[in-house]
Design a protein around this motif. Structure first.
Motif, short mmCIF file in Angstrom:
data_model
loop_
_atom_site.label_atom_id
_atom_site.label_comp_id
_atom_site.label_asym_id
_atom_site.label_seq_id
_atom_site.Cartn_x
_atom_site.Cartn_y
_atom_site.Cartn_z
N ALA A 82 8.95 -3.85 3.91
CA ALA A 82 8.42 -4.89 4.79
C ALA A 82 9.43 -5.34 5.85
CB ALA A 82 7.98 -6.10 3.97
N PHE A 83 10.71 -5.26 5.53
CA PHE A 83 11.75 -5.76 6.44
C PHE A 83 12.58 -4.63 7.03
CE2 PHE A 83 11.39 -9.51 3.51
CZ PHE A 83 10.86 -10.37 4.44
N LYS A 112 0.81 -1.22 0.00
CA LYS A 112 0.00 0.00 0.00
C LYS A 112 0.85 1.28 0.00
CE LYS A 112 -4.25 -1.97 1.72
NZ LYS A 112 -5.17 -2.12 2.82
N GLN A 113 2.16 1.13 0.07
CA GLN A 113 3.06 2.28 -0.03
C GLN A 113 3.53 2.50 -1.47
OE1 GLN A 113 3.27 4.00 2.90
NE2 GLN A 113 1.93 2.31 3.48
N LYS A 137 -10.99 4.35 0.60
CA LYS A 137 -10.14 3.39 1.29
C LYS A 137 -9.32 2.62 0.25
CE LYS A 137 -10.39 -0.78 3.98
NZ LYS A 137 -11.09 -2.00 3.80
N PRO A 138 -8.00 2.50 0.44
CA PRO A 138 -7.18 1.77 -0.53
C PRO A 138 -7.34 0.26 -0.41
CG PRO A 138 -5.82 2.50 1.29
CD PRO A 138 -7.21 3.06 1.53
N ASP A 139 -7.34 -0.40 -1.54
CA ASP A 139 -7.32 -1.86 -1.59
C ASP A 139 -6.00 -2.29 -2.21
OD1 ASP A 139 -9.89 -2.49 -0.54
OD2 ASP A 139 -10.78 -1.90 -2.45
N THR A 140 -5.50 -3.41 -1.75
CA THR A 140 -4.26 -3.94 -2.30
C THR A 140 -4.53 -4.56 -3.66
OG1 THR A 140 -3.51 -4.41 -0.07
CG2 THR A 140 -2.32 -5.48 -1.85
N GLN A 141 -3.74 -4.18 -4.65
CA GLN A 141 -3.85 -4.72 -6.00
C GLN A 141 -2.91 -5.92 -6.11
OE1 GLN A 141 -5.90 -4.03 -8.42
NE2 GLN A 141 -4.91 -5.39 -9.86
N TRP A 142 -3.37 -7.05 -5.57
CA TRP A 142 -2.54 -8.25 -5.52
C TRP A 142 -2.13 -8.72 -6.90
CZ3 TRP A 142 -0.27 -10.14 -1.34
CH2 TRP A 142 -0.76 -9.78 -0.08
N SER A 143 -3.04 -8.71 -7.86
CA SER A 143 -2.71 -9.26 -9.18
C SER A 143 -1.56 -8.49 -9.85
CB SER A 143 -3.94 -9.31 -10.09
OG SER A 143 -4.49 -8.03 -10.23
N ALA A 144 -1.44 -7.20 -9.59
CA ALA A 144 -0.32 -6.43 -10.13
C ALA A 144 1.00 -6.88 -9.49
CB ALA A 144 -0.54 -4.94 -9.91
N PRO A 176 2.33 2.96 -5.33
CA PRO A 176 1.13 3.27 -6.11
C PRO A 176 0.71 2.17 -7.10
CG PRO A 176 2.52 5.21 -5.96
CD PRO A 176 3.30 4.06 -5.35
N GLU A 177 1.65 1.47 -7.67
CA GLU A 177 1.34 0.40 -8.64
C GLU A 177 0.49 -0.70 -8.02
OE1 GLU A 177 3.82 -2.93 -11.22
OE2 GLU A 177 4.92 -1.47 -10.03
N PHE A 178 0.56 -0.86 -6.72
CA PHE A 178 -0.12 -1.96 -6.04
C PHE A 178 -1.33 -1.51 -5.22
CE2 PHE A 178 4.46 -3.50 -6.03
CZ PHE A 178 4.32 -4.15 -7.24
N VAL A 179 -1.84 -0.31 -5.51
CA VAL A 179 -2.98 0.23 -4.77
C VAL A 179 -4.16 0.44 -5.73
CG1 VAL A 179 -3.83 2.17 -3.40
CG2 VAL A 179 -1.49 1.36 -3.10
#
Length: 157
Positions: free
Chosen positions: A154-155, A23-24, A36-43, A26-29
């Protein structure tokens, strides 16, 4: 799901870290401005599918994709005509193996969060749910590690 407490915490932590990272970027939001943002998992799948496919153990692939003789078919909840919850078959689809592994890992998380389908005393295969959760954790860590920006976010600790 019948999962050990430590396994459940590891799975939830892995998913929370990856969703935070996605969610940080833009390509994956998904979502409109102000929503409300949703995660664009398929991207995201496009970037990680090959790494997961090549690095995940065959045992975990079989477990998540239902290749074992004791694996129940993937199911999902739906509302019946009588307004009751019922479980129906929900195959993973025919996409690339890495995508199906990500989908399966996300289902494991959803099943853990939204409630299991069996009581602990109704386990047909002792330890099966915990193995599924551990395999899903492996998928999430492989996915995070295979994308530099997601990995950095993430890490961070």
């Amino acid at each position: 799901m019948n999962v050990e407490p430590d396994t459940a915490l590891q799975l939830l932590r892995a998913f929370s870290r990856i969703e935070f990272a996605l969610k940080q970027i833009p390509e994956f939001v998904n979502g409109a401005v102000g929503e409300k943002p949703d995660t664009q998992w398929s991207a995201f799948y496009v970037h990680v599918r090959r790494h997961i496919q090549n690095q995940l153990s065959q045992e975990n692939k079989d477990l998540l994709l239902g290749g074992g003789p004791n694996d129940p078919p993937p199911m999902k909840m739906q509302i019946s005509a009588q307004r009751r919850i019922e479980f129906v078959d929900a195959p993973l689809g025919d996409g690339p193996e890495g995508d199906r592994l990500m989908d399966a890992a996300r289902r494991v998380r959803n099943n853990l969060v939204h409630g299991g389908k069996e009581h602990a005393r109704q386990q047909r295969y002792a330890g099966h749910d915990d193995k599924l959760a551990r395999a899903a954790i492996d998928v999430m860590f492989l996915a995070m590690a295979s994308h530099p920006e997601v990995s950095q976010l993430a890490f961070y600790d």
